[in-house]
Write a protein that holds these residues in place. Structure first.
Motif, short mmCIF file in Angstrom:
data_model
loop_
_atom_site.label_atom_id
_atom_site.label_comp_id
_atom_site.label_asym_id
_atom_site.label_seq_id
_atom_site.Cartn_x
_atom_site.Cartn_y
_atom_site.Cartn_z
N LEU A 66 72.00 -5.71 26.46
CA LEU A 66 72.15 -7.09 26.00
C LEU A 66 72.29 -7.18 24.48
O LEU A 66 73.05 -8.00 23.97
CB LEU A 66 70.95 -7.93 26.47
CG LEU A 66 70.93 -8.22 27.96
CD1 LEU A 66 69.62 -8.94 28.31
CD2 LEU A 66 72.11 -9.05 28.38
N SER A 67 71.55 -6.35 23.77
CA SER A 67 71.66 -6.38 22.31
C SER A 67 73.01 -5.86 21.84
O SER A 67 73.59 -6.40 20.90
CB SER A 67 70.52 -5.62 21.66
OG SER A 67 70.55 -4.27 22.03
N LEU A 68 73.54 -4.82 22.49
CA LEU A 68 74.86 -4.33 22.12
C LEU A 68 75.96 -5.31 22.52
O LEU A 68 76.96 -5.45 21.81
CB LEU A 68 75.11 -2.96 22.74
CG LEU A 68 74.23 -1.83 22.18
CD1 LEU A 68 74.50 -0.54 22.94
CD2 LEU A 68 74.43 -1.66 20.70
N ASP A 69 75.77 -6.01 23.63
CA ASP A 69 76.72 -7.04 24.04
C ASP A 69 76.71 -8.22 23.06
O ASP A 69 77.76 -8.76 22.73
CB ASP A 69 76.40 -7.50 25.46
CG ASP A 69 77.44 -8.44 26.00
OD1 ASP A 69 78.65 -8.10 25.91
OD2 ASP A 69 77.07 -9.52 26.52
N ALA A 70 75.53 -8.60 22.59
CA ALA A 70 75.44 -9.66 21.60
C ALA A 70 76.08 -9.23 20.29
O ALA A 70 76.72 -10.04 19.61
CB ALA A 70 73.99 -10.05 21.38
N MET A 71 75.92 -7.96 19.94
CA MET A 71 76.56 -7.45 18.73
C MET A 71 78.08 -7.50 18.86
O MET A 71 78.78 -7.84 17.91
CB MET A 71 76.09 -6.03 18.45
CG MET A 71 76.75 -5.39 17.27
SD MET A 71 76.47 -6.30 15.77
CE MET A 71 75.40 -5.18 14.96
N ARG A 72 78.57 -7.18 20.04
CA ARG A 72 80.02 -7.23 20.26
C ARG A 72 80.53 -8.67 20.19
O ARG A 72 81.64 -8.92 19.72
CB ARG A 72 80.34 -6.61 21.61
CG ARG A 72 81.81 -6.41 21.84
CD ARG A 72 82.11 -5.64 23.08
NE ARG A 72 81.42 -6.25 24.22
CZ ARG A 72 81.06 -5.59 25.31
NH1 ARG A 72 81.32 -4.31 25.42
NH2 ARG A 72 80.46 -6.20 26.31
N ASP A 73 79.72 -9.65 20.63
CA ASP A 73 80.11 -11.04 20.55
C ASP A 73 80.15 -11.55 19.11
O ASP A 73 80.89 -12.49 18.81
CB ASP A 73 79.15 -11.92 21.35
CG ASP A 73 79.38 -11.78 22.84
OD1 ASP A 73 80.45 -11.28 23.24
OD2 ASP A 73 78.47 -12.17 23.61
N LEU A 74 79.37 -10.94 18.23
CA LEU A 74 79.36 -11.36 16.84
C LEU A 74 80.63 -10.95 16.09
O LEU A 74 80.98 -11.55 15.09
CB LEU A 74 78.15 -10.79 16.10
CG LEU A 74 76.81 -11.45 16.42
CD1 LEU A 74 75.69 -10.69 15.73
CD2 LEU A 74 76.82 -12.90 15.98
N ARG A 75 81.29 -9.92 16.55
CA ARG A 75 82.50 -9.43 15.86
C ARG A 75 83.66 -10.35 16.01
O ARG A 75 83.86 -11.18 16.69
CB ARG A 75 82.89 -8.06 16.38
CG ARG A 75 81.91 -7.03 15.98
CD ARG A 75 82.38 -5.70 16.45
NE ARG A 75 81.25 -4.77 16.37
CZ ARG A 75 81.31 -3.54 16.77
NH1 ARG A 75 82.40 -3.06 17.29
NH2 ARG A 75 80.29 -2.74 16.67
#
Length: 75
Positions: A66-75
């Motif tokens: 979930l944290s890596l998915d949220a990071m990908r959404d920030l890009r």
């Protein structure tokens, strides 16, 4: 005045949660493997329960995803 640190703070919160989740995932998997190998002196959490190791490793893996998915959404 706009919040200038919003994106920067969100990025580092994602990295911090991914790092902590990765650390806990490593520790719970290590505890699981060492308790199966019956090495009691090197267990991170004392080999308390295999069920607890599996459930916490799954929770840490989910948090890491979930944290890596949220990071990908920030890009």
């Amino acid at each position: 005045m706009h919040a200038l640190r919003g994106w920067f703070m969100e990025k580092w919160l994602c990295w911090a949660s991914a790092g902590i989740a990765g650390l806990f995932l490593f520790l719970f998997v290590l505890d699981f493997i060492l308790s199966l190998a019956d090495v009691k002196s090197f267990l991170p959490f004392g080999g308390l329960s295999l069920f607890v190791d599996v459930v916490c490793a799954l929770a840490a893996g989910l948090l890491l995803y979930l944290s890596l998915d949220a990071m990908r959404d920030l890009r």
